[in-house]
Design an enzyme around this catalytic site. Structure first.
Site, PDB file in Angstrom:
ATOM      1  N   TYR A 189       0.854  -1.206   0.000  1.00 23.68           N
ATOM      2  CA  TYR A 189       0.000   0.000   0.000  1.00 23.68           C
ATOM      3  C   TYR A 189       0.886   1.251   0.000  1.00 23.68           C
ATOM      4  O   TYR A 189       0.653   2.212  -0.735  1.00 23.68           O
ATOM      5  CB  TYR A 189      -0.935  -0.019   1.216  1.00 23.68           C
ATOM      6  CG  TYR A 189      -1.528   1.347   1.510  1.00 23.68           C
ATOM      7  CD1 TYR A 189      -2.364   1.980   0.588  1.00 23.68           C
ATOM      8  CD2 TYR A 189      -1.233   2.021   2.704  1.00 23.68           C
ATOM      9  CE1 TYR A 189      -2.882   3.239   0.843  1.00 23.68           C
ATOM     10  CE2 TYR A 189      -1.743   3.266   2.965  1.00 23.68           C
ATOM     11  CZ  TYR A 189      -2.570   3.881   2.032  1.00 23.68           C
ATOM     12  OH  TYR A 189      -3.064   5.138   2.283  1.00 23.68           O
ATOM     13  N   TYR A 208      -9.617  16.301   0.569  1.00 21.70           N
ATOM     14  CA  TYR A 208     -10.137  15.609  -0.600  1.00 21.70           C
ATOM     15  C   TYR A 208     -11.619  15.932  -0.682  1.00 21.70           C
ATOM     16  O   TYR A 208     -12.284  16.072   0.356  1.00 21.70           O
ATOM     17  CB  TYR A 208     -10.016  14.086  -0.438  1.00 21.70           C
ATOM     18  CG  TYR A 208      -8.688  13.499  -0.868  1.00 21.70           C
ATOM     19  CD1 TYR A 208      -8.097  13.834  -2.076  1.00 21.70           C
ATOM     20  CD2 TYR A 208      -8.038  12.561  -0.056  1.00 21.70           C
ATOM     21  CE1 TYR A 208      -6.892  13.257  -2.470  1.00 21.70           C
ATOM     22  CE2 TYR A 208      -6.837  11.993  -0.446  1.00 21.70           C
ATOM     23  CZ  TYR A 208      -6.269  12.343  -1.667  1.00 21.70           C
ATOM     24  OH  TYR A 208      -5.088  11.776  -2.049  1.00 21.70           O
ATOM     25  N   THR A 247      -6.073  18.819  -2.543  1.00 22.13           N
ATOM     26  CA  THR A 247      -5.436  17.909  -3.506  1.00 22.13           C
ATOM     27  C   THR A 247      -6.340  17.733  -4.718  1.00 22.13           C
ATOM     28  O   THR A 247      -7.516  17.382  -4.580  1.00 22.13           O
ATOM     29  CB  THR A 247      -5.130  16.546  -2.836  1.00 22.13           C
ATOM     30  OG1 THR A 247      -4.214  16.779  -1.772  1.00 22.13           O
ATOM     31  CG2 THR A 247      -4.525  15.561  -3.818  1.00 22.13           C
ATOM     32  N   HIS A 301       1.944  12.992  -7.057  1.00 20.59           N
ATOM     33  CA  HIS A 301       1.379  12.089  -6.061  1.00 20.59           C
ATOM     34  C   HIS A 301       2.306  10.889  -5.838  1.00 20.59           C
ATOM     35  O   HIS A 301       1.866   9.775  -5.574  1.00 20.59           O
ATOM     36  CB  HIS A 301      -0.006  11.616  -6.502  1.00 20.59           C
ATOM     37  CG  HIS A 301      -0.999  11.464  -5.391  1.00 20.59           C
ATOM     38  ND1 HIS A 301      -1.956  12.406  -5.115  1.00 20.59           N
ATOM     39  CD2 HIS A 301      -1.200  10.473  -4.477  1.00 20.59           C
ATOM     40  CE1 HIS A 301      -2.704  11.995  -4.090  1.00 20.59           C
ATOM     41  NE2 HIS A 301      -2.258  10.819  -3.689  1.00 20.59           N
ATOM     42  N   ARG A 308      14.417  11.240  -1.830  1.00 19.47           N
ATOM     43  CA  ARG A 308      14.867  10.102  -1.013  1.00 19.47           C
ATOM     44  C   ARG A 308      16.136  10.411  -0.210  1.00 19.47           C
ATOM     45  O   ARG A 308      16.681   9.542   0.443  1.00 19.47           O
ATOM     46  CB  ARG A 308      15.152   8.876  -1.905  1.00 19.47           C
ATOM     47  CG  ARG A 308      13.915   8.323  -2.607  1.00 19.47           C
ATOM     48  CD  ARG A 308      12.961   7.662  -1.606  1.00 19.47           C
ATOM     49  NE  ARG A 308      11.757   7.165  -2.229  1.00 19.47           N
ATOM     50  CZ  ARG A 308      10.647   7.888  -2.425  1.00 19.47           C
ATOM     51  NH1 ARG A 308      10.586   9.149  -2.043  1.00 19.47           N
ATOM     52  NH2 ARG A 308       9.575   7.345  -2.978  1.00 19.47           N
TER      53      ARG A 308
HETATM   54  C1  LIG Z   1       0.616   5.663   1.526  1.00 21.27           C
HETATM   55  C2  LIG Z   1       0.380   6.990   0.876  1.00 21.27           C
HETATM   56  C3  LIG Z   1      -0.820   7.650   1.091  1.00 21.27           C
HETATM   57  C4  LIG Z   1      -1.046   8.898   0.506  1.00 21.27           C
HETATM   58  N1  LIG Z   1      -2.207   9.551   0.800  1.00 21.27           N
HETATM   59  C5  LIG Z   1      -2.377  10.820   0.338  1.00 21.27           C
HETATM   60  C6  LIG Z   1      -3.495  11.583   0.757  1.00 21.27           C
HETATM   61  O1  LIG Z   1      -4.319  11.125   1.534  1.00 21.27           O
HETATM   62  N2  LIG Z   1      -3.606  12.846   0.265  1.00 21.27           N
HETATM   63  C7  LIG Z   1      -2.692  13.401  -0.605  1.00 21.27           C
HETATM   64  O2  LIG Z   1      -2.825  14.554  -1.010  1.00 21.27           O
HETATM   65  N3  LIG Z   1      -1.613  12.678  -0.994  1.00 21.27           N
HETATM   66  C8  LIG Z   1      -1.430  11.431  -0.537  1.00 21.27           C
HETATM   67  N4  LIG Z   1      -0.302  10.738  -0.886  1.00 21.27           N
HETATM   68  C9  LIG Z   1       0.710  11.367  -1.764  1.00 21.27           C
HETATM   69  C10 LIG Z   1       1.735  12.120  -0.916  1.00 21.27           C
HETATM   70  O3  LIG Z   1       1.174  13.258  -0.319  1.00 21.27           O
HETATM   71  C11 LIG Z   1       2.909  12.610  -1.762  1.00 21.27           C
HETATM   72  O4  LIG Z   1       2.430  13.351  -2.846  1.00 21.27           O
HETATM   73  C12 LIG Z   1       3.807  11.483  -2.265  1.00 21.27           C
HETATM   74  O5  LIG Z   1       3.929  10.453  -1.328  1.00 21.27           O
HETATM   75  C13 LIG Z   1       5.177  12.075  -2.551  1.00 21.27           C
HETATM   76  O6  LIG Z   1       6.010  11.161  -3.127  1.00 21.27           O
HETATM   77  P1  LIG Z   1       7.126  10.298  -2.312  1.00 21.27           P
HETATM   78  O7  LIG Z   1       6.360   9.245  -1.578  1.00 21.27           O
HETATM   79  O8  LIG Z   1       7.960   9.777  -3.418  1.00 21.27           O
HETATM   80  O9  LIG Z   1       7.850  11.258  -1.385  1.00 21.27           O
HETATM   81  C14 LIG Z   1      -0.064   9.472  -0.327  1.00 21.27           C
HETATM   82  C15 LIG Z   1       1.135   8.797  -0.545  1.00 21.27           C
HETATM   83  C16 LIG Z   1       1.369   7.577   0.051  1.00 21.27           C
HETATM   84  C17 LIG Z   1       2.687   6.900  -0.180  1.00 21.27           C
END
Ligand SMILES: Cc1cc2nc3c(=O)[nH]c(=O)nc-3n(C[C@H](O)[C@H](O)[C@H](O)COP(=O)(O)O)c2cc1C
Length: 372
Positions: free
Chosen positions: A26, A131, A157, A269, A304
């Site tokens: 996930y 959201y 978002t 995202h 990273r």
């Molecule tokens: C497990 C997970 C859940 C996420 N849930 C949301 C969320 O609820 N709302 C949102 O705007 N972005 C969500 N994102 C995207 C993150 O805000 C972000 O854009 C993204 O993780 C950045 O990339 P990185 O994981 O490579 O740092 C989620 C990302 C992950 C990995």
């Protein structure tokens, strides 16, 4: 375990061992063939920074001014739904880290902690990410709750009109709320530490979207209602700072700016939405050029290590956010792992500044990117 984490890749490796495959996938998984996620990291890696020598760099600062606030670090915690699936109590760990390190924490609409509880823990370090599902009433309700709880920054978002198709989630039967069939049962049994703790603390639930009177915003609900007219309504309704997350196109960024939004948050995202989207870092310079030098820009996707943070700042971001690395860190070793990874990225930034002959993170600019 934390004393064995020397890179985000280490944290990812240990998380993969310690948490069930379903929850690891996930977090780690992305849309489609996972090209956008891979490209985010690869494009950042391929950028080269040019070291500069013989500058006295004994007094370095990586504090960042953003809006009217000063942050101790130039990076924050990106909004992520259901973090508690990574390790029980993860949302609380993130809130405490935001306070300890002086960094913003963006609480997701899909968080396992409530808007109010997070405000209590993290105060003004907490921002709220919105959201919008099929019900605008629920959306405005969430916004009003955030205002009442004292939030000053709202992140809308806009890159999830539908949840991206993520094969790993489907393969593992991942759903919210979690359903436990034979496959999941075996997966959980093979990860007893996580499973026993999760049983003890209670299986995490979406804390903000199950509302009294049976109203509910389901995770897999369509979110295609968000359009420019909605943005105008939200801008009028929300009196605090408004940030729009998930923008990759220069014209869209301009239109967001002109709608009276306080900052654009460039992101794909983390590759979890459109697998064929460009890497976020590839479009950042064009977005900076479109919105002009002074308009606030935020960035995430693929960061990273500390050097990649510096690269994003050099290419036009005023502030960056990091997602998965913090979840890997907690999956690997809970709160200690989280602190270890934050310290690691902080020190990588500090060391990079020294190599670049730069004393102040606010002076990082595109001249630092090597051009052949
Ligand atoms: C497990 C997970 C859940 C996420 N849930 C949301 C969320 O609820 N709302 C949102 O705007 N972005 C969500 N994102 C995207 C993150 O805000 C972000 O854009 C993204 O993780 C950045 O990339 P990185 O994981 O490579 O740092 C989620 C990302 C992950 C990995």
């Amino acid at each position: 375990m934390s004393n064995k984490i020397f890179s985000v890749a280490d944290a990812r490796k240990y998380a993969r061992r310690r948490i069930p495959r379903m929850t690891f996938d996930y977090v780690d998984g992305s849309a489609g063939d996972e090209n956008a996620c891979r490209l985010n990291i690869q494009c950042l890696e391929e950028l080269r920074l040019m070291p500069r020598v013989m500058v006295n760099v004994e007094q370095r600062s990586y504090k960042k001014q953003l809006f009217d606030e000063s942050w101790q670090l130039p990076f924050g915690i990106a909004p992520m739904g259901m973090c508690d699936l990574t390790w029980p109590g993860a949302d609380g760990m993130l809130a405490r880290a935001a306070c300890k390190y002086g960094m913003p924490l963006v609480l997701s609409t899909m968080a396992s902690s409530s808007i109010e509880a997070t405000a209590e823990l993290a105060g003004e370090k907490a921002w709220f990410q919105l959201y919008v599902g099929t019900s605008l009433d629920i959306a405005f309700d969430l916004v009003d709750r955030a205002a009442a709880a004292g939030y000053r920054n709202l992140v809308l978002t806009v890159d999830v009109p539908e949840i991206g198709s993520r094969p790993r989630e489907k393969r593992n039967g991942f759903q919210s709320p979690i359903r436990i069939g034979p496959g999941q049962f075996i997966d959980f049994a093979l990860h007893p530490q996580w499973s026993l703790r999760t049983l003890y603390t209670g299986v995490p639930k979406l804390a903000n979207v199950n509302l009294p009177g049976g109203k509910e915003f389901k995770r897999d609900e369509a979110r295609g209602k968000v359009d420019w007219a909605f943005l105008d309504r939200l801008r009028e309704h929300w009196k605090g700072r408004l940030i729009v997350k998930g923008v990759l196109d220069g014209d869209d960024a301009l239109r967001v700016r002109d709608a009276g939004v306080d900052a654009v948050y460039v992101s794909n995202h983390g590759g979890r939405q459109l697998d064929s989207a460009p890497a976020a870092i590839q479009v950042l310079p064009a977005i900076r050029a479109a919105v002009g030098p002074d308009y606030p820009l935020m960035f995430d996707s693929g960061l990273r290590n500390g050097e990649s943070v510096v690269k994003a700042l050099a290419l036009g971001a005023d502030f960056v956010f990091i997602g998965r690395p913090f979840l890997y860190a907690m999956g690997a070793d809970g709160e200690a792992g989280l602190q270890q990874v934050i310290e690691l990225i902080r020190s990588q930034i500090d060391i990079a500044l020294a190599q670049l002959g730069c004393n102040d993170i606010n002076d990082v600019d595109e001249q630092m990117i090597w051009v052949e």
